[in-house]
Design a protein around this motif. Structure first.
Motif, PDB file in Angstrom:
ATOM      1  N   PHE A  13       0.878  -1.370  -0.101  1.00 53.44           N
ATOM      2  CA  PHE A  13      -0.102   0.195  -0.108  1.00 53.44           C
ATOM      3  C   PHE A  13       0.754   1.165  -0.032  1.00 53.44           C
ATOM      4  O   PHE A  13       1.619   1.295   1.038  1.00 53.44           O
ATOM      5  N   SER A  14       0.769   1.923  -1.203  1.00 58.41           N
ATOM      6  CA  SER A  14       1.772   3.024  -1.171  1.00 58.41           C
ATOM      7  C   SER A  14       1.304   4.146  -1.916  1.00 58.41           C
ATOM      8  O   SER A  14       0.135   3.940  -2.513  1.00 58.41           O
ATOM      9  N   GLY A  15       1.875   5.361  -2.121  1.00 58.34           N
ATOM     10  CA  GLY A  15       1.234   6.228  -2.714  1.00 58.34           C
ATOM     11  C   GLY A  15       2.297   7.466  -3.192  1.00 58.34           C
ATOM     12  O   GLY A  15       3.462   7.245  -2.689  1.00 58.34           O
ATOM     13  N   GLN A  16       1.870   8.447  -4.054  1.00 57.97           N
ATOM     14  CA  GLN A  16       2.688   9.400  -4.341  1.00 57.97           C
ATOM     15  C   GLN A  16       1.792  10.742  -4.407  1.00 57.97           C
ATOM     16  O   GLN A  16       0.641  10.820  -4.744  1.00 57.97           O
ATOM     17  N   ALA A  17       2.424  11.957  -3.929  1.00 56.79           N
ATOM     18  CA  ALA A  17       1.568  13.024  -3.724  1.00 56.79           C
ATOM     19  C   ALA A  17       2.357  14.125  -4.738  1.00 56.79           C
ATOM     20  O   ALA A  17       3.474  14.154  -4.833  1.00 56.79           O
ATOM     21  N   SER A  35     -14.826  -5.537  -0.943  1.00 58.13           N
ATOM     22  CA  SER A  35     -14.339  -4.098  -1.594  1.00 58.13           C
ATOM     23  C   SER A  35     -13.567  -3.501  -0.682  1.00 58.13           C
ATOM     24  O   SER A  35     -13.189  -3.862   0.424  1.00 58.13           O
ATOM     25  N   TYR A  36     -13.039  -2.288  -1.275  1.00 67.25           N
ATOM     26  CA  TYR A  36     -12.207  -1.485  -0.731  1.00 67.25           C
ATOM     27  C   TYR A  36     -12.927  -0.324  -0.054  1.00 67.25           C
ATOM     28  O   TYR A  36     -13.748   0.461  -0.738  1.00 67.25           O
ATOM     29  N   VAL A  37     -12.299   0.112   0.906  1.00 69.96           N
ATOM     30  CA  VAL A  37     -12.569   1.485   1.730  1.00 69.96           C
ATOM     31  C   VAL A  37     -11.357   2.166   2.032  1.00 69.96           C
ATOM     32  O   VAL A  37     -10.346   1.684   2.579  1.00 69.96           O
ATOM     33  N   ILE A  38     -11.305   3.508   1.381  1.00 70.64           N
ATOM     34  CA  ILE A  38      -9.972   4.159   1.680  1.00 70.64           C
ATOM     35  C   ILE A  38     -10.757   5.712   2.487  1.00 70.64           C
ATOM     36  O   ILE A  38     -11.502   5.998   2.159  1.00 70.64           O
ATOM     37  N   LYS A  39      -9.940   5.651   3.788  1.00 71.75           N
ATOM     38  CA  LYS A  39     -10.273   6.867   4.568  1.00 71.75           C
ATOM     39  C   LYS A  39      -9.122   7.741   4.583  1.00 71.75           C
ATOM     40  O   LYS A  39      -8.056   7.256   4.387  1.00 71.75           O
ATOM     41  N   VAL A  40      -9.116   9.124   5.046  1.00 67.09           N
ATOM     42  CA  VAL A  40      -8.236   9.861   4.813  1.00 67.09           C
ATOM     43  C   VAL A  40      -8.324  10.956   6.084  1.00 67.09           C
ATOM     44  O   VAL A  40      -9.437  10.943   6.666  1.00 67.09           O
ATOM     45  N   SER A  41      -7.047  11.278   6.728  1.00 67.33           N
ATOM     46  CA  SER A  41      -7.064  12.200   7.690  1.00 67.33           C
ATOM     47  C   SER A  41      -6.003  13.299   7.273  1.00 67.33           C
ATOM     48  O   SER A  41      -5.048  13.109   6.636  1.00 67.33           O
ATOM     49  N   VAL A  42      -6.754  14.580   7.217  1.00 69.01           N
ATOM     50  CA  VAL A  42      -6.118  15.906   6.515  1.00 69.01           C
ATOM     51  C   VAL A  42      -5.473  16.583   7.692  1.00 69.01           C
ATOM     52  O   VAL A  42      -6.175  16.909   8.681  1.00 69.01           O
ATOM     53  N   ASN A  43      -4.402  16.892   7.594  1.00 71.19           N
ATOM     54  CA  ASN A  43      -3.244  17.597   8.539  1.00 71.19           C
ATOM     55  C   ASN A  43      -3.799  17.316  10.184  1.00 71.19           C
ATOM     56  O   ASN A  43      -4.321  18.100  10.906  1.00 71.19           O
ATOM     57  N   GLU A  44      -3.823  15.875  10.322  1.00 74.59           N
ATOM     58  CA  GLU A  44      -3.948  15.168  11.475  1.00 74.59           C
ATOM     59  C   GLU A  44      -5.285  15.224  12.143  1.00 74.59           C
ATOM     60  O   GLU A  44      -5.658  15.136  13.340  1.00 74.59           O
ATOM     61  N   ASN A  67      -3.806  23.712   0.154  1.00 69.26           N
ATOM     62  CA  ASN A  67      -2.367  23.306  -0.579  1.00 69.26           C
ATOM     63  C   ASN A  67      -1.759  22.948   0.621  1.00 69.26           C
ATOM     64  O   ASN A  67      -1.771  23.169   1.866  1.00 69.26           O
ATOM     65  N   ASP A  68      -0.469  22.421   0.097  1.00 65.14           N
ATOM     66  CA  ASP A  68       0.561  21.991   1.143  1.00 65.14           C
ATOM     67  C   ASP A  68      -0.065  20.929   2.086  1.00 65.14           C
ATOM     68  O   ASP A  68       0.215  21.404   3.466  1.00 65.14           O
ATOM     69  N   LEU A  69      -0.750  20.175   2.009  1.00 58.04           N
ATOM     70  CA  LEU A  69      -1.327  19.212   2.882  1.00 58.04           C
ATOM     71  C   LEU A  69      -0.541  18.104   3.523  1.00 58.04           C
ATOM     72  O   LEU A  69       0.098  17.546   2.774  1.00 58.04           O
ATOM     73  N   LYS A  70      -0.805  17.702   4.788  1.00 51.20           N
ATOM     74  CA  LYS A  70      -0.238  16.352   5.261  1.00 51.20           C
ATOM     75  C   LYS A  70      -1.482  15.464   5.313  1.00 51.20           C
ATOM     76  O   LYS A  70      -2.644  15.964   6.002  1.00 51.20           O
ATOM     77  N   LEU A  71      -1.453  14.644   4.615  1.00 43.89           N
ATOM     78  CA  LEU A  71      -2.235  13.430   4.620  1.00 43.89           C
ATOM     79  C   LEU A  71      -1.966  12.167   5.065  1.00 43.89           C
ATOM     80  O   LEU A  71      -0.636  11.708   4.721  1.00 43.89           O
ATOM     81  N   SER A  72      -2.797  11.455   5.811  1.00 41.95           N
ATOM     82  CA  SER A  72      -2.680  10.133   5.985  1.00 41.95           C
ATOM     83  C   SER A  72      -3.940   9.141   5.455  1.00 41.95           C
ATOM     84  O   SER A  72      -5.109   9.793   5.688  1.00 41.95           O
ATOM     85  N   TYR A  73      -3.780   8.092   4.839  1.00 38.24           N
ATOM     86  CA  TYR A  73      -4.636   7.360   4.185  1.00 38.24           C
ATOM     87  C   TYR A  73      -4.707   5.952   4.900  1.00 38.24           C
ATOM     88  O   TYR A  73      -3.462   5.559   5.172  1.00 38.24           O
ATOM     89  N   ARG A  74      -5.877   5.518   5.025  1.00 33.91           N
ATOM     90  CA  ARG A  74      -5.733   3.907   5.306  1.00 33.91           C
ATOM     91  C   ARG A  74      -6.718   2.982   4.505  1.00 33.91           C
ATOM     92  O   ARG A  74      -7.676   3.703   3.923  1.00 33.91           O
ATOM     93  N   SER A  90       1.394   7.673   4.753  1.00 33.68           N
ATOM     94  CA  SER A  90       1.537   9.164   4.998  1.00 33.68           C
ATOM     95  C   SER A  90       1.848   9.820   3.641  1.00 33.68           C
ATOM     96  O   SER A  90       3.047   9.573   3.407  1.00 33.68           O
ATOM     97  N   LEU A  91       1.367  10.819   3.257  1.00 31.68           N
ATOM     98  CA  LEU A  91       1.883  11.910   2.258  1.00 31.68           C
ATOM     99  C   LEU A  91       1.712  13.096   2.529  1.00 31.68           C
ATOM    100  O   LEU A  91       0.941  13.769   3.211  1.00 31.68           O
ATOM    101  N   LYS A  92       2.459  14.204   1.726  1.00 32.55           N
ATOM    102  CA  LYS A  92       2.514  15.660   1.721  1.00 32.55           C
ATOM    103  C   LYS A  92       2.245  16.198   0.399  1.00 32.55           C
ATOM    104  O   LYS A  92       2.980  15.884  -0.414  1.00 32.55           O
ATOM    105  N   THR A  93       1.171  16.721   0.105  1.00 35.44           N
ATOM    106  CA  THR A  93       1.296  17.590  -1.238  1.00 35.44           C
ATOM    107  C   THR A  93       2.248  18.956  -0.912  1.00 35.44           C
ATOM    108  O   THR A  93       2.420  19.441  -0.042  1.00 35.44           O
ATOM    109  N   ARG A  94       2.389  19.463  -2.230  1.00 33.62           N
ATOM    110  CA  ARG A  94       3.150  20.676  -2.116  1.00 33.62           C
ATOM    111  C   ARG A  94       2.826  21.398  -3.484  1.00 33.62           C
ATOM    112  O   ARG A  94       2.843  20.864  -4.407  1.00 33.62           O
ATOM    113  N   THR A  95       3.099  22.667  -3.440  1.00 31.93           N
ATOM    114  CA  THR A  95       2.929  23.544  -4.596  1.00 31.93           C
ATOM    115  C   THR A  95       3.948  23.202  -5.500  1.00 31.93           C
ATOM    116  O   THR A  95       5.215  23.354  -5.347  1.00 31.93           O
TER     117      THR A  95
END
Length: 514
Positions: A13-17, A35-44, A67-74, A90-95
């Motif tokens: 289970f991996s990702g790219q921001a 089936s799959y369920v994806i949950k997210v936590s934005v900025n903790e 913008n420039d988010l700290k994201l955790s996915y389960r 856990s991933l981080k978006t950036r401008t």
């Protein structure tokens, strides 16, 4: 009540921001009923359900959160009675910078030709998803070759992997049925039998074959090392190139004919006259070391037919256009792309036009037309433009152009592939499509083929979620020509090409940028 269990072994289970989106990947589920369920936590923050799916990946646009988010996915596997936690990332978006945005679009689009290629031949499929019988395309595969060069140069794939894929393609080119050295427009995937493009078009197509040769000759110059594989690749390309019998396709006249079929002969009788996407066919036909046409075919055939489509000379929105359809302000934008994926228009001139001026003016005229927006289509403006050939929304396909063939649909390839000619305007289009429409328009292989804001207020109905090889390829290639000139430089190094251009009376100014 659904219980939650924690997996004892987390699967892949991996990702790219990126800037406004993230992409998640995971392994196949072991339980086909789940089936799959994806949950997210934005900025903790709190965990919220983001998606339920049966797929093994998710492209999630998260710009709504900022913008420039700290994201955790389960990731959970869900049945009727239980949710199993499979993994967390856990991933981080950036401008992104402008150059990072451009390369992101290139890399995503390249997936069409790399992961999405036909396994047996290495060729590009005509379109994805396939709506009927799966066919592989000659011209689109020529574009794929130029895209593979780009990927090797940029390090998205290794040089060795690029060569092996190209050897797979040249091997298939040698075994496929040809027609006096020319390939058909389409072949069936798998069986590799010719698949008719239209009723009588089941034989050689020299324009599609020219697009293929444009890619091959650029590869012959780029892959210039002395290794066994690169030497073999160059040998394969030279053999294929020298078998292309351009003279046959003149019928002994001073003009090229587009098609010949072993069952229908010259039934289509389609003369190739300018001005359109087929300039490259005449350049290569004159460049052939074995079956070259005369210069008269170019001047009398391509340029000499009094058909109302070659010479223009009119001024539109303050810009004079040397060539092209007068009624359509030069025509669809792919005229400035397909022949010029390898053929470098910077400083290229003949008695008819300076081709940098021709292409830049056609591009800027098309942009100005969309700003003028005489048909009052929704969204048209400085960052929503680019009329070219492609799918329509909601249905159909056409060569969109200013005037009567403007139906409100914008194909992203039109403006994106015009980046060398109008970088400010093209970048504005890229940002608009990504930041404002990306949730529906940007998919696993880049921007989908078409968007029309006038058909509905529902963003899901505004997009045609298809991909076409001949639209995908120019995006990668022309963005690279804008960034580095790589494909232009590679193709123009070919000595046969330089001889052909000289034969036809072209001059090349050493100053690259006009």
């Amino acid at each position: 009540m659904i219980g939650v269990a924690h997996a004892t072994e987390a699967p892949d289970f991996s990702g790219q921001a990126y800037d406004q989106h993230v992409e998640l990947f995971w392994a196949e589920k072991s339980d086909p009923q789940a089936s799959y369920v994806i949950k997210v936590s934005v900025n903790e923050g709190d965990w919220v359900t983001r998606c339920r799916t049966n797929k093994t990946g998710l492209l999630d646009f998260v710009g709504e959160f900022g913008n420039d988010l700290k994201l955790s996915y389960r990731l959970y596997s869900q049945t009727k009675s239980q949710e199993n936690l499979l993994g967390e990332v856990s991933l981080k978006t950036r401008t992104f910078t402008d150059d990072e945005l451009v390369e992101m679009v290139q890399k995503y689009t390249f997936r069409y030709f790399w992961q999405g290629a036909d396994e047996k031949s290495g060729w590009a499929f005509e379109r994805q998803p396939n709506t009927g019988e799966a066919v592989i395309t000659t011209g689109g595969t020529g574009f794929a070759i130029l895209s593979i060069i780009t990927a090797a140069e940029r390090g998205w794939i290794s040089r060795e992997a690029a060569v092996m894929r190209l050897l797979k393609i040249t091997t298939s080119l040698k075994r496929l049925e040809t027609f006096h050295g020319m390939w058909a427009h389409w072949y069936r995937a798998g069986t590799e039998e010719v698949f008719h493009f239209s009723k009588y078009d089941n034989g050689g197509d020299i324009v599609e074959s020219a697009f293929m040769a444009q890619g091959l000759l650029a590869a012959r110059q780029y892959f210039n090392q002395s290794s066994t594989d690169e030497t073999r690749l160059r040998t394969d390309i030279t053999g294929l190139w020298e078998k292309m019998d351009w003279q046959w396709y003149t019928q002994g006249q001073d003009i090229l004919y587009w098609h010949w079929s072993k069952t229908h002969g010259w039934k289509m009788n389609h003369k190739i006259t300018g001005y359109n996407e087929a300039l490259i066919a005449y350049v290569l036909a004159a460049s052939s070391p074995t079956h070259a046409i005369s210069k008269a075919a170019y001047h009398k055939g391509w340029a000499g037919q009094n058909n109302g489509y070659f010479k223009n000379g009119k001024t539109f929105y303050g810009l004079k256009l040397p060539l092209g359809n007068q009624q359509e302000m030069g025509g669809p934008l792919f005229f400035a792309h397909y022949s010029f994926l390898g053929l470098d228009p910077r400083g290229l001139s003949d008695r008819y036009a300076n081709y940098w001026t021709q292409n830049q003016h056609q591009t800027l005229i098309s942009h100005a037309y969309s700003m003028d927006n005489p048909k009052n289509w929704k969204g048209y403006g400085p960052d929503f433009w680019g009329l070219t050939a492609g799918d329509m929304v909601p249905d159909g396909y056409t060569a969109h152009a200013p005037g009567e063939r403007d139906f409100g649909t914008i194909n992203p390839t039109g403006a994106l592939s015009s980046m060398p000619y109008a970088p400010t305007q093209s970048l504005a289009l890229l940002k608009n499509l990504y930041y404002r429409h990306g949730k529906e328009l940007f998919g696993p292989m880049g921007f989908y083929d078409a968007i029309n804001l006038s058909v509905s207020d529902d963003p899901r109905k505004q997009v045609k979620k298809t991909y076409l090889a001949i639209d995908q390829g120019p995006i990668i290639i022309m963005l690279e020509n804008y960034r580095s000139g790589l494909l232009w430089d590679s193709f123009m190094k070919d000595p046969d090409v330089r001889k052909g251009l000289d034969k036809l009376g072209f001059t090349i100014n050493n100053q690259k940028n006009q």
